[in-house]
Design an enzyme around this catalytic site. Structure first.
Site, PDB file in Angstrom:
ATOM      1  N   SER A  60       0.829  -1.202   0.000  1.00 50.30           N
ATOM      2  CA  SER A  60       0.000   0.000   0.000  1.00 50.30           C
ATOM      3  C   SER A  60       0.866   1.256   0.000  1.00 50.30           C
ATOM      4  O   SER A  60       2.042   1.224   0.364  1.00 50.30           O
ATOM      5  CB  SER A  60      -0.909   0.025   1.234  1.00 50.30           C
ATOM      6  OG  SER A  60      -1.777  -1.082   1.227  1.00 50.30           O
ATOM      7  N   HIS A 111      -2.870 -14.866   2.164  1.00 53.20           N
ATOM      8  CA  HIS A 111      -3.289 -16.144   1.559  1.00 53.20           C
ATOM      9  C   HIS A 111      -2.381 -16.615   0.428  1.00 53.20           C
ATOM     10  O   HIS A 111      -2.488 -17.761   0.006  1.00 53.20           O
ATOM     11  CB  HIS A 111      -4.763 -16.085   1.109  1.00 53.20           C
ATOM     12  CG  HIS A 111      -5.048 -15.108   0.025  1.00 53.20           C
ATOM     13  ND1 HIS A 111      -6.242 -15.075  -0.654  1.00 53.20           N
ATOM     14  CD2 HIS A 111      -4.297 -14.115  -0.492  1.00 53.20           C
ATOM     15  CE1 HIS A 111      -6.197 -14.110  -1.545  1.00 53.20           C
ATOM     16  NE2 HIS A 111      -5.039 -13.515  -1.461  1.00 53.20           N
ATOM     17  N   ASP A 146      -6.681 -17.959   4.838  1.00 49.20           N
ATOM     18  CA  ASP A 146      -7.716 -17.026   4.386  1.00 49.20           C
ATOM     19  C   ASP A 146      -8.033 -16.051   5.516  1.00 49.20           C
ATOM     20  O   ASP A 146      -8.577 -16.440   6.552  1.00 49.20           O
ATOM     21  CB  ASP A 146      -8.970 -17.811   3.972  1.00 49.20           C
ATOM     22  CG  ASP A 146     -10.018 -16.908   3.337  1.00 49.20           C
ATOM     23  OD1 ASP A 146      -9.936 -15.669   3.488  1.00 49.20           O
ATOM     24  OD2 ASP A 146     -10.928 -17.440   2.677  1.00 49.20           O
ATOM     25  N   GLY A 147      -7.687 -14.799   5.288  1.00 44.58           N
ATOM     26  CA  GLY A 147      -7.860 -13.772   6.324  1.00 44.58           C
ATOM     27  C   GLY A 147      -9.305 -13.445   6.630  1.00 44.58           C
ATOM     28  O   GLY A 147      -9.579 -12.767   7.622  1.00 44.58           O
TER      29      GLY A 147
END
Ligand code: SAH
Length: 234
Positions: A60, A111, A146-147
């Site tokens: 980001s 992930h 998997d968050g």
């Protein structure tokens, strides 16, 4: 303006984010100054813009990392536990870890296995033997999962979500301690997305505040990312 805080050096970038009033908290400023983005961003680390990591993922923009850290600042104390969902480059895991030492714990959930392995390597390159010690003690964990399920069985003082989802999973709210705080982009890709702050007070009472519009990659299926390319950008 996404690029307005760009600079030729890490210190210059953090100074510009401070002058722009995006950063205010001295501990956050110090932790960001002590974490050189060059270890985590494969290209143009001091540009105030996202950079590709491969697999359709990006580190980001620095101003988004700054907003997230400032939002969660009240929870980022020594001894605190932090969950970073969609941990990507591992940059925020490294900064969170600096802020919760000694005694704290940071779990990054990503992930894409290849990205997660690269994040761990980047963390070790940035922090040296200390990183190895923290990983060994389980005070920093890079988990491939998997968050959207968070980190089952644990609760956290702070949860950061680095990818956008149309509906906030209830399990993430359950995994917030009282008090606790979550920073999460909400919305579908290609539609309006906003940062929401979820705050639980000491009695467990939950409040929600919409902050500002953003553009994040989706907190979605692993196949979506693999379809975007299978090569790590290093
Ligand atoms: N904060 C990270 C952001 C990376 S981009 C950084 O600045 O480096 C968002 C990340 O979320 C990507 O790495 C992507 O692979 C990951 N992601 C997307 N959906 C996910 C999911 N369901 N579970 C875990 N990680 C996910």
């Amino acid at each position: 303006m996404a690029w307005r805080c760009s600079a030729p050096t890490n210190a210059g970038l953090i100074d510009n984010l401070t002058t722009a009033n995006i950063l205010q908290t001295p501990r956050i400023i110090a932790a960001m100054k002590a974490t050189d983005r060059a270890h985590f961003s494969p290209r143009r680390p001091y540009d105030d813009a996202p950079q590709s990591l491969g697999f359709g993922a990006t580190i980001s923009a620095p101003h988004m990392h700054a907003h997230a850290l400032e939002s969660l600042a009240p929870m980022l104390r020594p001894g605190a536990s932090v969950l970073d969902i969609g941990s990507g480059s591992g940059y925020l895991v490294a900064v969170f870890s600096k802020l919760v030492r000694p005694g704290g714990k940071v779990v990054g959930v990503e992930h894409i296995k290849e990205l997660n392995e690269a994040a761990e390597r980047r963390f070790v390159a940035a922090e040296g033997t200390l990183a190895k010690e923290l990983l060994q003690k389980g005070e920093v964990v890079f988990k491939t999962a998997d968050g959207r399920r968070g980190c089952p069985g644990e609760k956290f003082d702070a949860i950061h979500v680095g990818a956008s989802i149309p509906v906030v999973p209830e399990v993430l709210i359950d995994q917030l301690k009282s008090p606790g705080k979550m920073f999460i982009p909400v919305g579908d890709v290609n539609e309006d997305q906003y940062i929401y702050e979820y705050t639980k007070d000491a009695e467990g009472h939950l409040t929600r505040e919409r902050l500002f519009g953003v553009s994040y990659v989706p907190l979605g299926d692993v196949e979506y990312y693999y379809a975007k390319g299978r090569k790590l950008v290093e």
